[in-house]
Design a protein around this motif. Structure first.
Motif, short mmCIF file in Angstrom:
data_model
loop_
_atom_site.label_atom_id
_atom_site.label_comp_id
_atom_site.label_asym_id
_atom_site.label_seq_id
_atom_site.Cartn_x
_atom_site.Cartn_y
_atom_site.Cartn_z
N ALA A 34 44.67 58.61 41.21
CA ALA A 34 45.78 58.96 40.33
C ALA A 34 45.65 58.24 39.00
O ALA A 34 45.88 58.83 37.93
N GLU A 70 45.47 59.83 35.12
CA GLU A 70 46.39 59.42 34.07
C GLU A 70 45.63 58.92 32.85
O GLU A 70 46.02 59.19 31.70
N ASP A 83 53.69 60.92 33.07
CA ASP A 83 54.42 60.41 34.23
C ASP A 83 54.19 61.31 35.43
O ASP A 83 54.00 62.52 35.29
N CYS A 84 54.24 60.70 36.61
CA CYS A 84 54.06 61.42 37.87
C CYS A 84 55.40 62.03 38.28
O CYS A 84 56.40 61.33 38.37
N ARG A 134 54.48 63.47 44.32
CA ARG A 134 53.32 62.97 45.06
C ARG A 134 53.59 63.04 46.55
O ARG A 134 54.69 62.70 47.01
N ALA A 165 49.09 64.91 43.95
CA ALA A 165 50.00 64.39 42.94
C ALA A 165 50.11 65.35 41.76
O ALA A 165 49.21 66.16 41.51
N TRP A 211 51.52 65.51 37.51
CA TRP A 211 51.93 64.76 36.32
C TRP A 211 52.43 65.71 35.22
O TRP A 211 51.98 66.84 35.11
#
Length: 257
Positions: free
Chosen positions: A225, A229, A241-242, A245, A250, A252
């Motif tokens: 992850a 990012e 920002d996530c 998940r 996941a 974003w």
């Protein structure tokens, strides 16, 4: 699972796609793709709803007058809710390297394609980029990349994200959903074991799980992850920002300043 749901050798009758080598998005996969994702990805509908909900916020900010780009649109499932909601005001562009997937998407969007609001194109994101006229009337406000980047060779990913950033208007959003690695080998093993258990709970036989895993080796290459990012930030997205998940999956949201 009842015995009637299995064949004499114990293979689940719902395992409709049996890889015979490296994974390929052929016509057989295209036909069963949505069902396969539903059974393979925990909280799949939650993820889809989150992508749609977040995307709509960015489209509403410009009264729907923007272009939505879907990178790796497959059968069109991610793009469809936006076409339905903003079909009178927006423009929609889906790219996909698999011709069978594009055929399914063309069937889904027959009317808006004729109207000129949806455009679908066969495109290899490893070597090509989206060629659209993002005019002042329809600037690119939203880009979707749902379970696509993981199939792009590592050496092309940063360039792809940078191209997406450069093509986007200020305040636009990039929505990324990926399969990911755990932050350590022990955490990754924990997540993977739980993921395989989830697949068994959804009717996949162990043999089918093993065959699919082998077929995807070297084809689907996840990263952590944190790595995803960092790729987004290196492309120029400062707000990352996530939003979702589950174990080793996941999503974003990244916003262009």
């Amino acid at each position: 699972m009842t015995p009637s749901m299995q064949d004499p050798e114990g293979a689940d009758s719902r395992d409709t796609v049996e890889p015979k080598g490296s994974w390929v998005f052929d016509s057989e996969v295209a036909l069963s793709f949505d069902d396969m994702l539903e059974r393979s990805i925990p909280q799949y509908s939650v993820m889809r709803d989150a992508v749609t909900g977040l995307g709509c916020r960015f489209m509403d900010a410009v009264d729907g007058r923007a272009t939505v780009i879907d990178l790796g649109c497959s059968r069109g499932a991610a793009l469809a809710p936006f076409v339905e909601r903003y079909g009178q005001t927006g423009r929609f562009y889906g790219v996909e390297v698999s011709e069978p997937m594009l055929d399914e998407a063309r069937s889904l969007f027959t009317k808006p394609i004729k109207q000129g609001t949806v455009r679908l194109e066969r495109l290899d994101l490893r070597t090509e980029w989206v060629d659209i006229d993002a005019s002042e009337d329809y600037p690119n406000q939203l880009t979707l990349c749902v379970l696509t980047l993981q199939f792009i060779p590592m050496e092309h990913r940063q360039r792809l994200l940078t191209n997406a950033f450069d093509a986007m208007r200020s305040g636009g959003a990039f929505l990324l959903v990926e399969k990911v690695l755990g932050s350590s080998s022990s955490m990754d093993r924990l997540f993977v074991d739980e993921y395989y258990q989830s697949k068994r709970n959804h009717g996949y036989s162990q043999g089918s799980i093993d065959r699919k895993r082998l077929s995807l080796e070297g084809v689907l290459v996840p990263v952590t992850a944190q790595w995803n990012e960092e790729l987004l930030r290196q492309a120029g997205f400062h707000q990352v920002d996530c939003f979702w998940r589950w174990m080793n999956f996941a999503g974003w949201v990244a916003v262009k300043p």
